[in-house]
Design a protein around this motif. Sequence first.
Motif, PDB file in Angstrom:
ATOM      1  N   VAL A  76      -3.163   8.601  -2.721  1.00 65.47           N
ATOM      2  CA  VAL A  76      -2.711   8.434  -1.338  1.00 65.47           C
ATOM      3  C   VAL A  76      -3.652   7.490  -0.590  1.00 65.47           C
ATOM      4  O   VAL A  76      -3.200   6.595   0.134  1.00 65.47           O
ATOM      5  CB  VAL A  76      -2.589   9.799  -0.624  1.00 65.47           C
ATOM      6  CG1 VAL A  76      -2.293   9.618   0.855  1.00 65.47           C
ATOM      7  CG2 VAL A  76      -1.502  10.643  -1.285  1.00 65.47           C
ATOM      8  N   ASN A  77      -4.947   7.660  -0.783  1.00 61.88           N
ATOM      9  CA  ASN A  77      -5.921   6.766  -0.153  1.00 61.88           C
ATOM     10  C   ASN A  77      -5.688   5.318  -0.580  1.00 61.88           C
ATOM     11  O   ASN A  77      -5.736   4.405   0.251  1.00 61.88           O
ATOM     12  CB  ASN A  77      -7.347   7.169  -0.512  1.00 61.88           C
ATOM     13  CG  ASN A  77      -7.845   8.331   0.298  1.00 61.88           C
ATOM     14  OD1 ASN A  77      -7.411   8.557   1.417  1.00 61.88           O
ATOM     15  ND2 ASN A  77      -8.763   9.079  -0.270  1.00 61.88           N
ATOM     16  N   ALA A  78      -5.464   5.109  -1.858  1.00 61.87           N
ATOM     17  CA  ALA A  78      -5.257   3.756  -2.382  1.00 61.87           C
ATOM     18  C   ALA A  78      -3.982   3.129  -1.816  1.00 61.87           C
ATOM     19  O   ALA A  78      -3.946   1.927  -1.544  1.00 61.87           O
ATOM     20  CB  ALA A  78      -5.204   3.787  -3.905  1.00 61.87           C
ATOM     21  N   CYS A  79      -2.965   3.935  -1.635  1.00 65.34           N
ATOM     22  CA  CYS A  79      -1.695   3.418  -1.114  1.00 65.34           C
ATOM     23  C   CYS A  79      -1.759   3.117   0.375  1.00 65.34           C
ATOM     24  O   CYS A  79      -1.137   2.171   0.846  1.00 65.34           O
ATOM     25  CB  CYS A  79      -0.567   4.429  -1.355  1.00 65.34           C
ATOM     26  SG  CYS A  79      -0.048   4.584  -3.060  1.00 65.34           S
ATOM     27  N   PHE A  80      -2.492   3.920   1.115  1.00 66.85           N
ATOM     28  CA  PHE A  80      -2.429   3.851   2.581  1.00 66.85           C
ATOM     29  C   PHE A  80      -3.791   3.769   3.250  1.00 66.85           C
ATOM     30  O   PHE A  80      -3.938   4.171   4.394  1.00 66.85           O
ATOM     31  CB  PHE A  80      -1.654   5.060   3.116  1.00 66.85           C
ATOM     32  CG  PHE A  80      -0.303   5.174   2.484  1.00 66.85           C
ATOM     33  CD1 PHE A  80       0.715   4.306   2.808  1.00 66.85           C
ATOM     34  CD2 PHE A  80      -0.073   6.132   1.514  1.00 66.85           C
ATOM     35  CE1 PHE A  80       1.948   4.399   2.197  1.00 66.85           C
ATOM     36  CE2 PHE A  80       1.162   6.239   0.898  1.00 66.85           C
ATOM     37  CZ  PHE A  80       2.172   5.366   1.238  1.00 66.85           C
ATOM     38  N   ASP A  81      -4.796   3.286   2.534  1.00 70.23           N
ATOM     39  CA  ASP A  81      -6.131   3.126   3.108  1.00 70.23           C
ATOM     40  C   ASP A  81      -6.663   4.400   3.756  1.00 70.23           C
ATOM     41  O   ASP A  81      -7.310   4.366   4.791  1.00 70.23           O
ATOM     42  CB  ASP A  81      -6.153   1.974   4.121  1.00 70.23           C
ATOM     43  CG  ASP A  81      -5.864   0.635   3.467  1.00 70.23           C
ATOM     44  OD1 ASP A  81      -6.296   0.436   2.316  1.00 70.23           O
ATOM     45  OD2 ASP A  81      -5.202  -0.202   4.105  1.00 70.23           O
ATOM     46  N   GLY A  82      -6.343   5.547   3.184  1.00 70.00           N
ATOM     47  CA  GLY A  82      -6.872   6.823   3.647  1.00 70.00           C
ATOM     48  C   GLY A  82      -6.227   7.371   4.906  1.00 70.00           C
ATOM     49  O   GLY A  82      -6.626   8.409   5.401  1.00 70.00           O
ATOM     50  N   ALA A  83      -5.217   6.693   5.401  1.00 69.60           N
ATOM     51  CA  ALA A  83      -4.623   7.094   6.674  1.00 69.60           C
ATOM     52  C   ALA A  83      -3.927   8.443   6.619  1.00 69.60           C
ATOM     53  O   ALA A  83      -3.828   9.120   7.629  1.00 69.60           O
ATOM     54  CB  ALA A  83      -3.633   6.027   7.146  1.00 69.60           C
TER      55      ALA A  83
END
Length: 84
Positions: free
Chosen positions: A13-20
């Motif tokens: 999830v972090n990789a996909c959305f920069d941790g958002a």
Amino acid sequence: MAEFTITEFQSVVNACFDGATSEEIKDSTLHTEFTDLGFDSLTVYEIVTRIQDDFKVSVPDEQLDELTTPAALIQYVQGQLTTV
């Protein structure tokens, strides 16, 4: 043997959305529907695509429709990893 746990899921999830959005995924929300966590179907599809690429597993579209919580997805991916 590779493992796929909440930690790996959070990393994807972090990789996909920069941790958002990964802060929303914790032990207490594992059984919460993706939609209730604010994840629409496109978001879930992007996460699953990344999981398939990074962990070399397959999540068929018809199976994805049944994986409606982080816990269900984590369990499914872990099951795929143990059968490889």
